[in-house]
Motif scaffolding. Structure first.
Motif, PDB file in Angstrom:
ATOM      1  N   THR A   1      19.727   1.327   0.559  1.00 39.77           N
ATOM      2  CA  THR A   1      18.649   2.257   0.213  1.00 39.77           C
ATOM      3  C   THR A   1      17.294   1.726   0.671  1.00 39.77           C
ATOM      4  O   THR A   1      16.492   2.458   1.276  1.00 39.77           O
ATOM      5  N   VAL A   2      17.018   0.449   0.393  1.00 36.02           N
ATOM      6  CA  VAL A   2      15.724  -0.127   0.768  1.00 36.02           C
ATOM      7  C   VAL A   2      15.592  -0.209   2.291  1.00 36.02           C
ATOM      8  O   VAL A   2      14.520   0.069   2.843  1.00 36.02           O
ATOM      9  N   ILE A   3      16.664  -0.567   2.978  1.00 38.05           N
ATOM     10  CA  ILE A   3      16.624  -0.615   4.448  1.00 38.05           C
ATOM     11  C   ILE A   3      16.257   0.755   5.008  1.00 38.05           C
ATOM     12  O   ILE A   3      15.367   0.880   5.864  1.00 38.05           O
ATOM     13  N   ASP A   4      16.930   1.785   4.533  1.00 31.06           N
ATOM     14  CA  ASP A   4      16.653   3.142   5.031  1.00 31.06           C
ATOM     15  C   ASP A   4      15.210   3.542   4.765  1.00 31.06           C
ATOM     16  O   ASP A   4      14.549   4.164   5.623  1.00 31.06           O
ATOM     17  N   ARG A   5      14.694   3.182   3.593  1.00 28.57           N
ATOM     18  CA  ARG A   5      13.318   3.555   3.263  1.00 28.57           C
ATOM     19  C   ARG A   5      12.310   2.782   4.106  1.00 28.57           C
ATOM     20  O   ARG A   5      11.284   3.329   4.517  1.00 28.57           O
TER      21      ARG A   5
ATOM     22  N   VAL B   1      12.840   1.609   7.169  1.00 31.97           N
ATOM     23  CA  VAL B   1      12.910   2.181   8.514  1.00 31.97           C
ATOM     24  C   VAL B   1      12.153   3.504   8.572  1.00 31.97           C
ATOM     25  O   VAL B   1      11.374   3.757   9.498  1.00 31.97           O
ATOM     26  N   ASP B   2      12.348   4.355   7.574  1.00 29.96           N
ATOM     27  CA  ASP B   2      11.633   5.637   7.544  1.00 29.96           C
ATOM     28  C   ASP B   2      10.120   5.428   7.475  1.00 29.96           C
ATOM     29  O   ASP B   2       9.345   6.120   8.153  1.00 29.96           O
ATOM     30  N   LEU B   3       9.690   4.476   6.646  1.00 25.15           N
ATOM     31  CA  LEU B   3       8.254   4.220   6.491  1.00 25.15           C
ATOM     32  C   LEU B   3       7.642   3.724   7.798  1.00 25.15           C
ATOM     33  O   LEU B   3       6.596   4.219   8.239  1.00 25.15           O
ATOM     34  N   LEU B   4       8.283   2.752   8.429  1.00 22.31           N
ATOM     35  CA  LEU B   4       7.714   2.166   9.639  1.00 22.31           C
ATOM     36  C   LEU B   4       7.752   3.139  10.815  1.00 22.31           C
ATOM     37  O   LEU B   4       6.770   3.251  11.564  1.00 22.31           O
ATOM     38  N   THR B   5       8.852   3.840  10.973  1.00 27.71           N
ATOM     39  CA  THR B   5       8.936   4.762  12.108  1.00 27.71           C
ATOM     40  C   THR B   5       7.987   5.948  11.940  1.00 27.71           C
ATOM     41  O   THR B   5       7.481   6.484  12.929  1.00 27.71           O
ATOM     42  N   SER B   6       7.734   6.348  10.702  1.00 26.24           N
ATOM     43  CA  SER B   6       6.794   7.462  10.481  1.00 26.24           C
ATOM     44  C   SER B   6       5.355   7.057  10.766  1.00 26.24           C
ATOM     45  O   SER B   6       4.482   7.921  10.901  1.00 26.24           O
ATOM     46  N   HIS B   7       5.085   5.746  10.863  1.00 28.15           N
ATOM     47  CA  HIS B   7       3.750   5.242  11.199  1.00 28.15           C
ATOM     48  C   HIS B   7       3.779   4.514  12.547  1.00 28.15           C
ATOM     49  O   HIS B   7       2.964   3.607  12.785  1.00 28.15           O
ATOM     50  N   ALA B   8       4.671   4.931  13.414  1.00 28.34           N
ATOM     51  CA  ALA B   8       4.844   4.233  14.695  1.00 28.34           C
ATOM     52  C   ALA B   8       3.563   4.212  15.519  1.00 28.34           C
ATOM     53  O   ALA B   8       3.238   3.206  16.163  1.00 28.34           O
ATOM     54  N   LEU B   9       2.798   5.310  15.525  1.00 30.57           N
ATOM     55  CA  LEU B   9       1.565   5.354  16.307  1.00 30.57           C
ATOM     56  C   LEU B   9       0.518   4.383  15.759  1.00 30.57           C
ATOM     57  O   LEU B   9      -0.218   3.742  16.521  1.00 30.57           O
ATOM     58  N   LEU B  10       0.448   4.265  14.440  1.00 26.35           N
ATOM     59  CA  LEU B  10      -0.470   3.310  13.827  1.00 26.35           C
ATOM     60  C   LEU B  10      -0.109   1.888  14.240  1.00 26.35           C
ATOM     61  O   LEU B  10      -0.968   1.096  14.639  1.00 26.35           O
TER      62      LEU B  10
ATOM     63  N   ALA C   1       0.820  -1.214   0.000  1.00 25.09           N
ATOM     64  CA  ALA C   1       0.000   0.000   0.000  1.00 25.09           C
ATOM     65  C   ALA C   1       0.851   1.261   0.000  1.00 25.09           C
ATOM     66  O   ALA C   1       0.364   2.333  -0.378  1.00 25.09           O
ATOM     67  N   ASN C   2       2.110   1.135   0.405  1.00 27.59           N
ATOM     68  CA  ASN C   2       3.018   2.289   0.476  1.00 27.59           C
ATOM     69  C   ASN C   2       4.255   2.065  -0.397  1.00 27.59           C
ATOM     70  O   ASN C   2       5.351   2.534  -0.078  1.00 27.59           O
ATOM     71  N   PHE C   3       4.050   1.360  -1.519  1.00 26.56           N
ATOM     72  CA  PHE C   3       5.193   0.946  -2.333  1.00 26.56           C
ATOM     73  C   PHE C   3       6.010   2.123  -2.852  1.00 26.56           C
ATOM     74  O   PHE C   3       7.226   2.026  -3.002  1.00 26.56           O
ATOM     75  N   SER C   4       5.352   3.233  -3.109  1.00 23.05           N
ATOM     76  CA  SER C   4       6.080   4.394  -3.636  1.00 23.05           C
ATOM     77  C   SER C   4       7.086   4.948  -2.633  1.00 23.05           C
ATOM     78  O   SER C   4       7.971   5.721  -3.004  1.00 23.05           O
ATOM     79  N   ARG C   5       6.943   4.572  -1.363  1.00 21.73           N
ATOM     80  CA  ARG C   5       7.917   4.985  -0.356  1.00 21.73           C
ATOM     81  C   ARG C   5       9.145   4.080  -0.366  1.00 21.73           C
ATOM     82  O   ARG C   5      10.169   4.414   0.234  1.00 21.73           O
ATOM     83  N   LEU C   6       9.032   2.934  -1.007  1.00 20.70           N
ATOM     84  CA  LEU C   6      10.135   1.968  -1.023  1.00 20.70           C
ATOM     85  C   LEU C   6      10.880   1.936  -2.351  1.00 20.70           C
ATOM     86  O   LEU C   6      12.052   1.551  -2.394  1.00 20.70           O
ATOM     87  N   TRP C   7      10.200   2.321  -3.430  1.00 23.50           N
ATOM     88  CA  TRP C   7      10.812   2.185  -4.759  1.00 23.50           C
ATOM     89  C   TRP C   7      10.254   3.254  -5.684  1.00 23.50           C
ATOM     90  O   TRP C   7       9.080   3.623  -5.593  1.00 23.50           O
TER      91      TRP C   7
END
Length: 291
Positions: free
Chosen positions: A266-270, A272-281, A108-114
């Motif tokens: 690159t993928v690892i960093d993305r 981590v950024d994706l998951l931490t930005s949705h930490a409350l969810l 659902a958030n693929f554009s954040r990864l690639w």
């Protein structure tokens, strides 16, 4: 044996095909003057005249026609190699192992990864089982605990909460049974938690998380889902409080060597950024309609 530059032969083919410098210039992007000099150099290399130069264009001599036939054969032989070099499949592949719900969230958030500009591709390996990162079954794994293998590294991202969910359009309140992953297929902590309960009645069993999800959505009964999955679905609602004992951390795990590859980093960093930005969810603090 004379060494002939393949680039000169490619230009020679263009001049022969187009009958002159202008057509070859348009096809190659080189200036007519540059092409003319390259052809003079090629004739010097083979020590034979290749062209009959006229005001109307360039014709081939007998030696030119002979070379043209051989050059065409070389061009045909080289094409598979050129196709291979430009083939999209030659781009490195980054394989990600994740459970059903994490893979669903990534999709659902693929554009954040690639992005289309990336010089790599991504392959999801969706499974509740643990693929072997140490033996390179995948490059990246999403795990609920850090690795013990000294060849693996990890980065913690967030906490994951679990809760029971039911369909919003369920029948009138009354007896509410459960739906669950069958005991023989219970791999995850949440599936094992439900299977261990002696005080509940299970209306239907499933062998995959997706089938469990479908049963919950259709109103068959309530079932346990990660909050980041259930809270994103407008057809579902919480059927109880968070199950505290099922809360767990989430780590991005990778091989110590692979993590230094540019595309893997690159993928690892993305991720981590994706998951931490949705930490409350992920922590169950953003149920649908709470904002």
């Amino acid at each position: 044996m004379k060494n002939i530059d393949w680039d000169d032969l490619r230009i020679f083919i263009l001049v022969a095909r187009h009958g002159g410098l202008s057509g070859a210039s348009t096809a190659s992007g080189l200036s007519p003057a540059t092409i003319g000099r390259r052809m003079v150099s090629l004739e010097a290399t083979v020590a034979r005249p290749l062209f009959v130069r006229r005001q109307t264009g360039y014709g081939l001599t007998d030696d030119g026609r002979s070379l043209f036939e051989r050059a065409l054969a070389m061009e045909a032989s080289a094409r598979p190699i050129e196709d291979w070099l430009s083939d999209e499949s030659s781009r490195p592949l980054v394989r990600i192992s994740a459970g059903t719900w994490t893979a669903n969230f990534f999709a659902a958030n693929f554009s954040r990864l690639w992005t289309p500009e990336d010089r790599f591709r991504i392959a999801f390996k969706t499974t509740e089982a643990r693929l072997d990162i140490a033996h390179r079954e995948v490059e990246i794994g999403i795990r609920n605990r850090p690795p013990e293998n000294p060849n693996l590294a990890a980065r913690k991202t967030c906490e994951v909460a679990q809760a029971p969910f039911r369909a919003r359009n369920r029948p009138l309140p009354g007896r509410e049974d459960w739906v669950a992953i069958a005991p023989e297929d219970a791999i995850t902590p949440s599936a094992r938690w439900v299977a261990s309960r002696k005080d509940i009645t299970v209306a239907a069993w499933a062998n995959t998380p997706h089938t469990l999800y479908d049963l919950i959505r259709s109103g068959v009964g309530k079932g346990v889902l990660p909050c980041f999955a259930g809270d994103r679905d407008p057809l579902l609602e919480r059927a109880g409080e968070e199950i505290a004992e099922l809360r767990e951390g989430q780590w991005v795990v990778m091989h110590n060597d692979d993590r230094h590859r540019p595309e893997v980093r690159t993928v690892i960093d993305r991720i981590v950024d994706l998951l931490t930005s949705h930490a409350l969810l992920f922590a169950g603090q953003r149920p649908l309609g709470s904002e």
